[in-house]
Scaffold this motif. Structure first.
Motif, mmCIF file in Angstrom:
data_model
loop_
_atom_site.group_PDB
_atom_site.id
_atom_site.type_symbol
_atom_site.label_atom_id
_atom_site.label_comp_id
_atom_site.label_asym_id
_atom_site.label_seq_id
_atom_site.Cartn_x
_atom_site.Cartn_y
_atom_site.Cartn_z
ATOM 1 N N GLU A 1 0.816 -1.216 0.000
ATOM 2 C CA GLU A 1 0.000 0.000 0.000
ATOM 3 C C GLU A 1 0.851 1.269 0.000
ATOM 4 N N ARG A 2 2.062 1.159 0.505
ATOM 5 C CA ARG A 2 2.930 2.336 0.643
ATOM 6 C C ARG A 2 3.684 2.640 -0.648
ATOM 7 N N LEU A 3 3.851 1.646 -1.490
ATOM 8 C CA LEU A 3 4.720 1.786 -2.652
ATOM 9 C C LEU A 3 3.923 2.223 -3.874
ATOM 10 N N VAL A 4 4.364 3.284 -4.496
ATOM 11 C CA VAL A 4 3.687 3.865 -5.660
ATOM 12 C C VAL A 4 4.448 3.456 -6.914
ATOM 13 N N ARG A 5 3.738 3.006 -7.931
ATOM 14 C CA ARG A 5 4.364 2.609 -9.181
ATOM 15 C C ARG A 5 3.822 3.444 -10.327
ATOM 16 N N PRO A 6 4.691 3.899 -11.239
ATOM 17 C CA PRO A 6 6.156 3.779 -11.140
ATOM 18 C C PRO A 6 6.702 4.755 -10.101
ATOM 19 N N PRO A 7 7.744 4.358 -9.378
ATOM 20 C CA PRO A 7 8.258 5.229 -8.313
ATOM 21 C C PRO A 7 9.064 6.396 -8.858
ATOM 22 N N GLU A 8 9.007 7.510 -8.161
ATOM 23 C CA GLU A 8 9.861 8.642 -8.501
ATOM 24 C C GLU A 8 11.287 8.356 -8.029
ATOM 25 N N PRO A 9 12.289 8.918 -8.702
ATOM 26 C CA PRO A 9 13.666 8.693 -8.255
ATOM 27 C C PRO A 9 13.892 9.205 -6.837
ATOM 28 N N ALA A 10 14.792 8.576 -6.125
ATOM 29 C CA ALA A 10 15.176 9.066 -4.812
ATOM 30 C C ALA A 10 15.867 10.415 -4.967
ATOM 31 N N PRO A 11 15.491 11.426 -4.182
ATOM 32 C CA PRO A 11 16.168 12.720 -4.280
ATOM 33 C C PRO A 11 17.648 12.594 -3.931
ATOM 34 N N VAL A 12 18.447 13.452 -4.536
ATOM 35 C CA VAL A 12 19.877 13.468 -4.245
ATOM 36 C C VAL A 12 20.079 13.989 -2.824
ATOM 37 N N PRO A 13 20.827 13.284 -1.978
ATOM 38 C CA PRO A 13 21.071 13.777 -0.620
ATOM 39 C C PRO A 13 21.819 15.107 -0.631
ATOM 40 N N ALA A 14 21.537 15.926 0.359
ATOM 41 C CA ALA A 14 22.303 17.166 0.511
ATOM 42 C C ALA A 14 23.735 16.821 0.885
ATOM 43 N N SER A 15 24.681 17.587 0.356
ATOM 44 C CA SER A 15 26.085 17.346 0.668
ATOM 45 C C SER A 15 26.384 17.740 2.113
ATOM 46 N N LEU A 16 27.173 16.922 2.770
ATOM 47 C CA LEU A 16 27.654 17.249 4.113
ATOM 48 C C LEU A 16 29.066 17.823 4.060
ATOM 49 N N ALA A 17 29.573 18.010 2.852
ATOM 50 C CA ALA A 17 30.920 18.566 2.677
ATOM 51 C C ALA A 17 30.857 20.088 2.701
ATOM 52 N N GLY A 18 31.853 20.686 3.301
ATOM 53 C CA GLY A 18 31.937 22.144 3.281
ATOM 54 C C GLY A 18 32.924 22.611 2.223
ATOM 55 N N GLY A 19 32.817 23.850 1.826
ATOM 56 C CA GLY A 19 33.795 24.444 0.914
ATOM 57 C C GLY A 19 33.533 24.138 -0.536
ATOM 58 N N GLU A 20 34.444 24.622 -1.372
ATOM 59 C CA GLU A 20 34.356 24.468 -2.815
ATOM 60 C C GLU A 20 35.182 23.264 -3.262
ATOM 61 N N PRO A 21 34.988 22.798 -4.491
ATOM 62 C CA PRO A 21 35.798 21.700 -5.006
ATOM 63 C C PRO A 21 37.283 22.052 -4.986
ATOM 64 N N PRO A 22 38.158 21.085 -4.848
ATOM 65 C CA PRO A 22 39.596 21.333 -4.724
ATOM 66 C C PRO A 22 40.203 21.860 -6.018
ATOM 67 N N ALA A 23 41.314 22.564 -5.858
ATOM 68 C CA ALA A 23 41.961 23.204 -7.006
ATOM 69 C C ALA A 23 42.728 22.210 -7.859
ATOM 70 N N THR A 24 43.285 21.156 -7.252
ATOM 71 C CA THR A 24 44.099 20.204 -8.007
ATOM 72 C C THR A 24 43.566 18.790 -7.824
ATOM 73 N N GLY A 25 43.989 17.914 -8.739
ATOM 74 C CA GLY A 25 43.582 16.527 -8.635
ATOM 75 C C GLY A 25 44.098 15.864 -7.376
ATOM 76 N N TRP A 26 45.360 16.125 -7.036
ATOM 77 C CA TRP A 26 45.917 15.509 -5.837
ATOM 78 C C TRP A 26 45.216 16.012 -4.583
ATOM 79 N N ALA A 27 44.839 17.283 -4.576
ATOM 80 C CA ALA A 27 44.090 17.829 -3.441
ATOM 81 C C ALA A 27 42.737 17.128 -3.311
ATOM 82 N N ALA A 28 42.126 16.794 -4.451
ATOM 83 C CA ALA A 28 40.853 16.072 -4.417
ATOM 84 C C ALA A 28 41.033 14.694 -3.797
ATOM 85 N N VAL A 29 42.115 14.011 -4.167
ATOM 86 C CA VAL A 29 42.386 12.687 -3.621
ATOM 87 C C VAL A 29 42.618 12.769 -2.118
ATOM 88 N N GLN A 30 43.444 13.714 -1.701
ATOM 89 C CA GLN A 30 43.754 13.851 -0.286
ATOM 90 C C GLN A 30 42.517 14.206 0.535
#
Length: 445
Positions: free
Chosen positions: A224-253
């Motif tokens: 009874e709870r499940l609606v078909r076809p289902p809507e996509p799950a919303p994208v979760p809000a990011s828990l990350a702060g700040g902007e994307p990193p300047a370099t690839g290595w910074a992104a990895v770190q």
């Protein structure tokens, strides 16, 4: 028949307003289909002792705020064994569940097929297995609770076929009961806790917690709870702060930082309540793959979340199992990607890491329900890509995705390990690079 049998007591401990179904018509043959000497007297004594007229009690009742069909076994009645009459009751209960579109809860305590009815009892396993399959095809969930003991045919044909399997602490659970297997074969492998460790049980639940656990499951998975076809799950809000990193290595770190929000934090923020399932049903479980169902803004969403480790074959098979179950029930899926890469040691190879990852790729590709992905940390090669939904993947500012880790890239190219930071830039693995390349749909905020 007495009002308070053992089976009825079990049913009333997890539900309210229970109404027993009318048993299928037809008196039993004298001494059963084999004419087993003294069988009628055995049944009469079992009824006098237990108050039950058979080994199973079937009906419907309220579990939490919704109704479900319940199938409860009375082990005191000939060891909870199943013959023709009990088998017919179980099959009829599943038919009622399909007609009423109610979840099924099997409360199992059984030694298996009834010896006094021979092959006529054994073939009930086929009928019960077919009833379970038809109910699955009708998108009706089946939840099994393994009580003490659950062995033989009711383990393999009924309980093990359930979508979600719970177990009582210390319950004996095995295909061969203690009287028919080698006496030297004992230990955890034949009990609930061992079955949990081996990925065959989702959770071991105390009796006091069982009513709440079943109420949560019935609420989350009720048709009874499940609606078909289902809507996509919303994208979760990011828990990350700040902007994307300047370099690839910074992104990895940044993605490897111990302070970065992990899957547990995202699941806590996204769901008001959730129920986790575990195990691949094939002998393994992986704590680094968190799977289950949760409530997000009044909707049921399934989730498969990597917890930042190198996932094992059991982890990938569990994720594939979750996605297929969600697709069967019509529940949208959310995946959280965070792994340095799949496990690649000898144990992983022996365990079938390749086929296990292939299962996830196939489950995502085959899903008729929408799959939404958020990359929250490391996106390490194929072990991460398997959980990523084509055309529906987002990323946080503290994450990256790459064909291979920069250090491994240096090794493959026979470069100095010190060149890994430079190679990270060439791999274009930053969130903004992945957006430019069309791999992600956006950077989550």
């Amino acid at each position: 028949m007495a009002e308070h049998t053992a089976a009825r007591t079990v049913v009333e401990s997890v539900s309210r307003g229970f109404e027993e179904f009318e048993p299928p018509a037809g008196p039993p043959a004298a001494d059963g289909p084999l004419g087993w000497p003294g069988y009628d007297e055995q049944r009469a004594r079992a009824t006098a002792r237990t108050g039950s007229d058979e080994s199973v009690l079937c009906g419907r009742g309220w579990v939490g705020q919704r109704q479900a069909v319940l199938v409860a076994f009375d082990f005191a009645y000939l060891g909870g064994s199943v013959g023709e009459a009990a088998g017919a009751r179980i099959v009829a209960a599943f038919e009622q569940a399909r007609e009423l579109r109610l979840p099924v809860i099997s409360l199992v305590a059984s030694g298996g097929s009834r010896m006094q009815e021979g092959i006529c009892a054994l073939r009930q396993l086929q009928e019960i297995a077919r009833a379970c399959l038809l109910t699955r095809q009708a998108r009706i969930p089946h939840i099994a609770v393994l009580r003490d003991p659950t062995t033989g045919g009711m383990w393999v044909a009924l309980a093990a076929a359930a979508d979600v399997v719970l177990a009582s602490p210390g319950a004996a659970v095995a295909f061969g009961g203690s009287r028919v297997r080698d006496a030297s074969e004992t230990g955890e492998a034949f009990h609930a806790e061992g079955k949990l460790a081996d990925g065959q049980v989702d959770q071991v639940v105390d009796d006091a917690e069982l009513p709440g656990a079943l109420a949560d499951l019935v609420s989350l998975l009720h048709p009874e709870r499940l609606v078909r076809p289902p809507e996509p799950a919303p994208v979760p809000a990011s828990l990350a702060g700040g902007e994307p990193p300047a370099t690839g290595w910074a992104a990895v770190q940044r993605a490897r930082s111990a302070d970065r929000p992990r899957a547990g934090a995202y699941l806590d923020a996204y769901f008001t309540r959730r129920f986790e399932i575990s195990g691949d049903r094939a002998g393994g479980r992986d704590g680094g793959m968190i799977c289950g169902f949760g409530d997000h803004d009044g909707r049921t969403v399934a989730f498969a979340a990597q917890a930042g480790t190198a996932n094992t074959p059991a982890g990938f098979r569990t994720a594939a199992r979750l996605i297929r179950l969600a697709d069967q029930l019509g529940v949208p899926v959310l995946t959280l990607v965070d792994t340095p890469g799949a496990a690649n040691d000898a144990a992983a190879e022996h365990g079938g890491i390749g086929p296990a990852i292939a299962e996830v790729f196939a489950a995502v590709a085959d899903a008729q329900v929408p799959v939404t992905t958020l990359v929250i940390g490391e996106g390490g090669s194929g072990g991460a890509l398997a959980l990523a939904a084509p055309e529906r993947t987002w990323i946080t500012a503290d994450a990256y995705f790459a064909v291979i880790a920069p250090e491994s890239s240096a090794a493959i190219l026979k470069r100095d390990p010190a060149e890994a930071p430079d190679l990270a830039g060439h791999l274009r693995l930053r969130p903004q690079d992945l957006l430019d390349l069309g791999f992600v749909q956006g950077i989550a905020r």
